[in-house]
Design a protein around this motif. Structure first.
Motif, mmCIF file in Angstrom:
data_model
loop_
_atom_site.group_PDB
_atom_site.id
_atom_site.type_symbol
_atom_site.label_atom_id
_atom_site.label_comp_id
_atom_site.label_asym_id
_atom_site.label_seq_id
_atom_site.Cartn_x
_atom_site.Cartn_y
_atom_site.Cartn_z
ATOM 1 N N TYR A 19 0.839 -1.190 0.000
ATOM 2 C CA TYR A 19 0.000 0.000 0.000
ATOM 3 C C TYR A 19 0.872 1.236 0.000
ATOM 4 O O TYR A 19 1.944 1.256 0.604
ATOM 5 N N ASP A 20 0.389 2.272 -0.675
ATOM 6 C CA ASP A 20 1.107 3.532 -0.602
ATOM 7 C C ASP A 20 0.951 4.095 0.803
ATOM 8 O O ASP A 20 0.115 3.642 1.592
ATOM 9 N N THR A 21 1.742 5.050 1.142
ATOM 10 C CA THR A 21 1.774 5.596 2.496
ATOM 11 C C THR A 21 0.421 6.147 2.925
ATOM 12 O O THR A 21 -0.016 5.919 4.050
ATOM 13 N N GLU A 22 -0.268 6.843 2.052
ATOM 14 C CA GLU A 22 -1.567 7.435 2.394
ATOM 15 C C GLU A 22 -2.602 6.354 2.700
ATOM 16 O O GLU A 22 -3.342 6.449 3.674
ATOM 17 N N THR A 23 -2.656 5.334 1.888
ATOM 18 C CA THR A 23 -3.589 4.232 2.126
ATOM 19 C C THR A 23 -3.272 3.539 3.436
ATOM 20 O O THR A 23 -4.169 3.231 4.218
ATOM 21 N N TYR A 24 -1.991 3.302 3.679
ATOM 22 C CA TYR A 24 -1.573 2.668 4.931
ATOM 23 C C TYR A 24 -2.021 3.495 6.131
ATOM 24 O O TYR A 24 -2.546 2.958 7.111
ATOM 25 N N ARG A 25 -1.833 4.790 6.068
ATOM 26 C CA ARG A 25 -2.238 5.671 7.176
ATOM 27 C C ARG A 25 -3.737 5.619 7.420
ATOM 28 O O ARG A 25 -4.193 5.576 8.562
ATOM 29 N N LYS A 26 -4.504 5.621 6.357
ATOM 30 C CA LYS A 26 -5.958 5.562 6.491
ATOM 31 C C LYS A 26 -6.397 4.243 7.120
ATOM 32 O O LYS A 26 -7.262 4.234 8.002
ATOM 33 N N ILE A 27 -5.820 3.151 6.660
ATOM 34 C CA ILE A 27 -6.181 1.843 7.205
ATOM 35 C C ILE A 27 -5.777 1.746 8.667
ATOM 36 O O ILE A 27 -6.550 1.281 9.513
ATOM 37 N N HIS A 28 -4.584 2.199 8.985
ATOM 38 C CA HIS A 28 -4.113 2.179 10.373
ATOM 39 C C HIS A 28 -5.017 3.012 11.267
ATOM 40 O O HIS A 28 -5.389 2.601 12.375
ATOM 41 N N PHE A 29 -5.412 4.177 10.795
ATOM 42 C CA PHE A 29 -6.315 5.052 11.533
ATOM 43 C C PHE A 29 -7.661 4.363 11.776
ATOM 44 O O PHE A 29 -8.182 4.369 12.896
ATOM 45 N N ARG A 49 -17.152 7.122 6.543
ATOM 46 C CA ARG A 49 -16.795 8.040 7.628
ATOM 47 C C ARG A 49 -15.297 7.985 7.923
ATOM 48 O O ARG A 49 -14.595 8.964 7.763
ATOM 49 N N LEU A 50 -14.827 6.831 8.353
ATOM 50 C CA LEU A 50 -13.428 6.741 8.785
ATOM 51 C C LEU A 50 -12.446 6.962 7.640
ATOM 52 O O LEU A 50 -11.474 7.703 7.796
ATOM 53 N N LEU A 51 -12.673 6.322 6.513
ATOM 54 C CA LEU A 51 -11.722 6.454 5.404
ATOM 55 C C LEU A 51 -11.970 7.720 4.581
ATOM 56 O O LEU A 51 -11.020 8.442 4.265
ATOM 57 N N ARG A 52 -13.218 8.000 4.265
ATOM 58 C CA ARG A 52 -13.521 9.164 3.431
ATOM 59 C C ARG A 52 -13.174 10.477 4.133
ATOM 60 O O ARG A 52 -12.714 11.430 3.505
ATOM 61 N N HIS A 53 -13.370 10.542 5.436
ATOM 62 C CA HIS A 53 -13.117 11.785 6.169
ATOM 63 C C HIS A 53 -11.838 11.729 7.003
ATOM 64 O O HIS A 53 -11.690 12.465 7.982
ATOM 65 N N TYR A 54 -10.936 10.878 6.579
ATOM 66 C CA TYR A 54 -9.644 10.735 7.267
ATOM 67 C C TYR A 54 -8.943 12.075 7.447
ATOM 68 O O TYR A 54 -8.431 12.369 8.525
ATOM 69 N N MET A 86 -9.910 15.039 7.890
ATOM 70 C CA MET A 86 -10.431 15.836 8.995
ATOM 71 C C MET A 86 -10.295 15.098 10.329
ATOM 72 O O MET A 86 -9.838 15.658 11.314
ATOM 73 N N LEU A 87 -10.693 13.829 10.343
ATOM 74 C CA LEU A 87 -10.748 13.085 11.602
ATOM 75 C C LEU A 87 -9.382 12.806 12.213
ATOM 76 O O LEU A 87 -9.238 12.807 13.430
ATOM 77 N N HIS A 88 -8.365 12.570 11.380
ATOM 78 C CA HIS A 88 -7.074 12.202 11.962
ATOM 79 C C HIS A 88 -6.399 13.353 12.708
ATOM 80 O O HIS A 88 -5.450 13.137 13.443
ATOM 81 N N THR A 89 -6.933 14.546 12.569
ATOM 82 C CA THR A 89 -6.377 15.682 13.307
ATOM 83 C C THR A 89 -6.952 15.775 14.721
ATOM 84 O O THR A 89 -6.493 16.569 15.523
ATOM 85 N N GLN A 90 -7.968 14.971 14.995
ATOM 86 C CA GLN A 90 -8.619 14.964 16.304
ATOM 87 C C GLN A 90 -7.970 13.913 17.204
ATOM 88 O O GLN A 90 -7.256 13.031 16.737
ATOM 89 N N SER A 91 -8.269 13.984 18.482
ATOM 90 C CA SER A 91 -7.743 12.985 19.408
ATOM 91 C C SER A 91 -8.414 11.644 19.143
ATOM 92 O O SER A 91 -9.539 11.581 18.622
ATOM 93 N N LEU A 92 -7.748 10.579 19.517
ATOM 94 C CA LEU A 92 -8.317 9.246 19.350
ATOM 95 C C LEU A 92 -9.590 9.109 20.166
ATOM 96 O O LEU A 92 -10.556 8.482 19.722
ATOM 97 N N GLU A 93 -9.627 9.725 21.327
ATOM 98 C CA GLU A 93 -10.831 9.682 22.161
ATOM 99 C C GLU A 93 -12.004 10.364 21.450
ATOM 100 O O GLU A 93 -13.121 9.858 21.457
ATOM 101 N N TYR A 94 -11.749 11.495 20.837
ATOM 102 C CA TYR A 94 -12.807 12.198 20.101
ATOM 103 C C TYR A 94 -13.332 11.328 18.958
ATOM 104 O O TYR A 94 -14.543 11.187 18.770
#
Length: 77
Positions: free
Chosen positions: A4-14, A46-51, A53-61
């Motif tokens: 996977y490219d780096t961006e895809t990997y980050r999204k999946i990990h997130f 939600r998780l992948l499409r809005h990565y 925006m969402l990855h800038t928030q805390s994991l708890e949020y």
């Protein structure tokens, strides 16, 4: 094994982190959380499409957001 490219990997990990934390907070198995999220389309829509925006928030949020969204969508079924 696919590469996977780096961006895809980050999204999946997130997404995996959000799913695992959501399952833990709801006290359900992660596999059940995946099924429930897939049933209402939240992993891709939600998780992948809005990565971005969402990855800038805390994991708890993100965890609280995905749980609340899941419960709201399931209540409408």
């Amino acid at each position: 094994m696919p590469t996977y490219d780096t961006e895809t990997y980050r999204k999946i990990h997130f997404a995996v982190m959000a799913i695992e934390n959501g399952a833990k907070k709801m006290d359900i198995p992660a596999q059940q959380m995946v099924i429930r999220l897939n049933n209402v389309g939240l992993i891709t829509k939600r998780l992948l499409r809005h990565y971005d925006m969402l990855h800038t928030q805390s994991l708890e949020y993100v965890t609280d957001d995905i749980i609340e969204t899941l419960k709201n969508k399931e209540a409408r079924l």
